[in-house]
Design a protein around this motif. Structure first.
Motif, mmCIF file in Angstrom:
data_model
loop_
_atom_site.group_PDB
_atom_site.id
_atom_site.type_symbol
_atom_site.label_atom_id
_atom_site.label_comp_id
_atom_site.label_asym_id
_atom_site.label_seq_id
_atom_site.Cartn_x
_atom_site.Cartn_y
_atom_site.Cartn_z
ATOM 1 N N ILE A 1 -0.368 0.261 -23.821
ATOM 2 C CA ILE A 1 -0.362 -0.904 -24.900
ATOM 3 C C ILE A 1 -1.758 -1.018 -25.281
ATOM 4 C CG2 ILE A 1 0.364 -3.282 -25.017
ATOM 5 C CD1 ILE A 1 2.791 -2.785 -23.169
ATOM 6 N N ALA A 2 -2.662 -1.529 -24.401
ATOM 7 C CA ALA A 2 -4.164 -1.647 -24.964
ATOM 8 C C ALA A 2 -4.570 -0.615 -25.624
ATOM 9 C CB ALA A 2 -4.822 -1.998 -23.794
ATOM 10 N N GLU B 1 -5.501 17.958 2.000
ATOM 11 C CA GLU B 1 -6.344 16.970 1.329
ATOM 12 C C GLU B 1 -5.715 15.958 0.775
ATOM 13 O OE1 GLU B 1 -8.065 19.825 -1.873
ATOM 14 O OE2 GLU B 1 -8.024 21.458 -0.431
ATOM 15 N N LYS B 2 -6.642 14.994 0.574
ATOM 16 C CA LYS B 2 -6.130 13.689 -0.041
ATOM 17 C C LYS B 2 -5.918 13.892 -1.604
ATOM 18 C CE LYS B 2 -8.028 10.558 3.389
ATOM 19 N NZ LYS B 2 -8.881 9.292 3.652
ATOM 20 N N THR B 3 -4.681 13.694 -1.680
ATOM 21 C CA THR B 3 -4.588 13.474 -3.357
ATOM 22 C C THR B 3 -4.743 12.036 -3.983
ATOM 23 O OG1 THR B 3 -2.203 13.189 -2.999
ATOM 24 C CG2 THR B 3 -2.856 15.408 -3.237
ATOM 25 N N THR B 4 -5.191 11.832 -5.153
ATOM 26 C CA THR B 4 -5.202 10.532 -5.578
ATOM 27 C C THR B 4 -3.858 10.073 -6.063
ATOM 28 O OG1 THR B 4 -5.678 11.551 -7.812
ATOM 29 C CG2 THR B 4 -7.653 10.949 -6.143
ATOM 30 N N LYS B 5 -3.617 8.962 -5.963
ATOM 31 C CA LYS B 5 -2.299 8.356 -6.403
ATOM 32 C C LYS B 5 -2.518 7.724 -7.550
ATOM 33 C CE LYS B 5 1.411 5.274 -4.520
ATOM 34 N NZ LYS B 5 1.725 4.372 -3.521
ATOM 35 N N LYS B 6 -1.457 7.990 -8.591
ATOM 36 C CA LYS B 6 -1.632 7.416 -9.786
ATOM 37 C C LYS B 6 -1.068 6.111 -9.777
ATOM 38 C CE LYS B 6 2.830 9.288 -11.831
ATOM 39 N NZ LYS B 6 3.300 10.060 -13.126
ATOM 40 N N VAL C 1 0.752 -0.624 -14.408
ATOM 41 C CA VAL C 1 -0.815 -0.462 -14.800
ATOM 42 C C VAL C 1 -0.770 0.456 -15.844
ATOM 43 C CG1 VAL C 1 -2.982 0.506 -13.904
ATOM 44 C CG2 VAL C 1 -1.355 -1.160 -12.632
ATOM 45 N N ARG C 2 0.035 1.702 -15.932
ATOM 46 C CA ARG C 2 -0.127 2.580 -16.873
ATOM 47 C C ARG C 2 0.554 2.123 -18.219
ATOM 48 N NH1 ARG C 2 3.404 6.828 -14.745
ATOM 49 N NH2 ARG C 2 4.323 5.269 -13.371
#
Length: 84
Positions: A19-20, A3-8, A13-14
């Motif tokens: 910070i935002a 299965e394809k896993t979502t890459k963080k 970006v994190r």
């Protein structure tokens, strides 16, 4: 098949999102702050200054008392004054 896993997202970006979110949360908390009135600030200032003055007088009195006790002990043991 696997299965394809979502890459963080990458670190930058994190970090940018964190910070935002921090500044958004800070702004929200600042809206909840109840600021004291000028009269309350003045009253608190007077209470603090009164306490500081009382403590200063107490410490000065104890310093004088202990200096006199020490001077008396030196005078009794050596027979000469410290000269202070």
């Amino acid at each position: 098949m696997a299965e394809k896993t979502t890459k963080k997202p990458n670190f930058l970006v994190r970090a940018g999102r964190a910070i935002a979110r921090f500044f958004k949360d800070t702004r929200g908390e600042m809206k909840k702050v109840v600021w004291p009135s000028r009269k309350q600030v003045w009253n608190n200032f007077l209470v603090v200054m009164g306490f500081v003055i009382i403590c200063a007088v107490l410490i000065a009195g104890l310093d004088f008392l202990f200096a006199q006790i020490f001077r008396g002990i030196v005078l009794l043991t050596t027979g000469t004054d410290t000269g202070a």
